[in-house]
Design a protein around this motif. Structure first.
Motif, short mmCIF file in Angstrom:
data_model
loop_
_atom_site.label_atom_id
_atom_site.label_comp_id
_atom_site.label_asym_id
_atom_site.label_seq_id
_atom_site.Cartn_x
_atom_site.Cartn_y
_atom_site.Cartn_z
N ASP A 136 21.40 5.84 23.58
CA ASP A 136 22.49 6.68 24.09
C ASP A 136 23.63 6.72 23.07
O ASP A 136 24.22 7.77 22.81
CB ASP A 136 23.02 6.12 25.41
CG ASP A 136 22.00 6.19 26.53
OD1 ASP A 136 20.85 6.58 26.26
OD2 ASP A 136 22.35 5.85 27.67
N HIS A 137 23.93 5.56 22.52
CA HIS A 137 25.02 5.44 21.54
C HIS A 137 24.73 6.27 20.29
O HIS A 137 25.60 7.00 19.79
CB HIS A 137 25.22 3.98 21.17
CG HIS A 137 26.32 3.74 20.19
ND1 HIS A 137 27.62 3.52 20.58
CD2 HIS A 137 26.32 3.70 18.83
CE1 HIS A 137 28.38 3.35 19.51
NE2 HIS A 137 27.61 3.45 18.43
N SER A 190 24.98 10.08 21.15
CA SER A 190 26.37 10.46 21.39
C SER A 190 27.16 10.52 20.08
O SER A 190 27.97 11.44 19.87
CB SER A 190 27.04 9.47 22.35
OG SER A 190 26.42 9.50 23.61
N LYS A 191 26.92 9.55 19.21
CA LYS A 191 27.62 9.51 17.92
C LYS A 191 27.25 10.72 17.07
O LYS A 191 28.11 11.36 16.44
CB LYS A 191 27.27 8.21 17.18
CG LYS A 191 28.04 8.00 15.89
CD LYS A 191 27.69 6.65 15.27
CE LYS A 191 28.45 6.44 13.96
NZ LYS A 191 28.10 5.12 13.35
N ALA A 244 28.81 13.94 18.59
CA ALA A 244 30.26 13.97 18.36
C ALA A 244 30.58 14.36 16.92
O ALA A 244 31.53 15.11 16.66
CB ALA A 244 30.85 12.60 18.69
N LEU A 287 22.40 16.85 28.25
CA LEU A 287 23.45 17.46 27.42
C LEU A 287 23.27 18.96 27.25
O LEU A 287 24.18 19.64 26.76
CB LEU A 287 23.46 16.80 26.03
CG LEU A 287 23.74 15.31 25.94
CD1 LEU A 287 23.63 14.84 24.49
CD2 LEU A 287 25.12 14.97 26.51
#
Length: 269
Positions: free
Chosen positions: A88-89, A92-93, A96, A123
């Motif tokens: 997930d991290h 998301s990174k 972004a 998303l």
């Protein structure tokens, strides 16, 4: 915010990466800023396609509009919040970072159920699901009776999309615009083809997706991969006269872009 396009299903061989590269490149050639991610960390077909493109253009001294491809960043365990999933991290990174420089972010998902794919679907502003014209692929969306006439219930992939829709609703986000592509269609009006068409029409009303024409089976798609090119690049690399098949394929891509109804996009190629 960038409009996120996810290309996914849970079956390989449906043409996801070919669709991904052509949609991303078409948007780039129309002047939109496009970022691209490949979540198939093993095969990396879209990643290889993008790398092939960069290498070929450099070797030939060419500059052609192209999506900005980004590898999924690694996650430093120390940067994870308590209980946070590393995948997930990482996603998301990446999103972004691309969002700051993109009008569209295209995410190519693997042909299997993974955590990354599951999160990517939640998303999606637009979800594109390429589907071979076969009841084997249809079974990914719904179970059907032995005659191919009666839908018995949704299948695993439809349930995943439903869960993604629920997550978006809970977060107050716009609903996913789900578009199913009938890919690799044959020219013949066969009984199976008509049954598939009827079954998809019934299912689209039941679980909420739009049906759009995809790409016919053409050798040109396999030939373009080693150079990272798309149908839209042929004249720029010295092909002076497109054959009938290539012209038809360009029209299929134009029809697809039109049917996606992406915000601020009008096909201009």
């Amino acid at each position: 915010m960038a409009h996120i396009i996810v290309v996914g299903n849970e079956k390989g061989g449906a043409g996801k990466s070919t669709v991904s590269m052509h949609v991303a490149t078409a948007l780039s050639r129309m002047g939109h800023r496009v970022g691209a991610l490949d979540l198939d960390l093993r095969q990396r077909t879209l990643g290889r396609y993008s790398n092939n493109r960069a290498a070929y253009l450099q070797s030939e001294g060419l500059e052609l509009p192209s999506p900005v491809y980004m590898e999924l960043p690694e996650a430093d365990p120390a940067s994870l919040a308590p209980g946070e999933n590393a995948f997930d991290h990482r996603l998301s990174k990446a999103v972004a970072e691309l969002e700051a420089q993109s009008d569209f972010i295209l995410i190519d998902c693997p042909g299997s159920h993974t955590r990354l794919s599951q999160v990517a679907h939640s998303l999606a502003d637009t979800l594109i699901t390429p589907l071979n014209d076969s009841f084997i692929d249809f079974d990914l969306l719904a179970h059907i009776d032995s005659d191919g006439d009666k839908i018995l219930g949704p299948s695993v992939y439809s349930e995943m999309v439903w869960n993604a829709r629920q997550l978006r609703a809970q977060a107050g986000l716009q609903p996913i615009d789900w578009v199913v592509l009938r890919n690799r269609l044959g020219a013949q009006q066969m009984i199976n083809k008509m049954k598939m068409e009827n079954a998809l029409e019934r299912l689209s009303k039941r679980i909420g997706f739009r049906i759009a024409p995809g790409f016919s089976e053409r050798v040109i798609f396999r030939e373009l991969f080693p150079r990272g090119l798309t149908l839209l690049d042929l004249k720029d690399v010295g092909v002076k006269q497109l054959n009938i098949s290539n012209v038809a394929a360009r029209q299929e891509l134009r029809d697809l872009i039109k049917e996606l109804k992406l915000p601020g996009v009008t096909p201009s190629f």
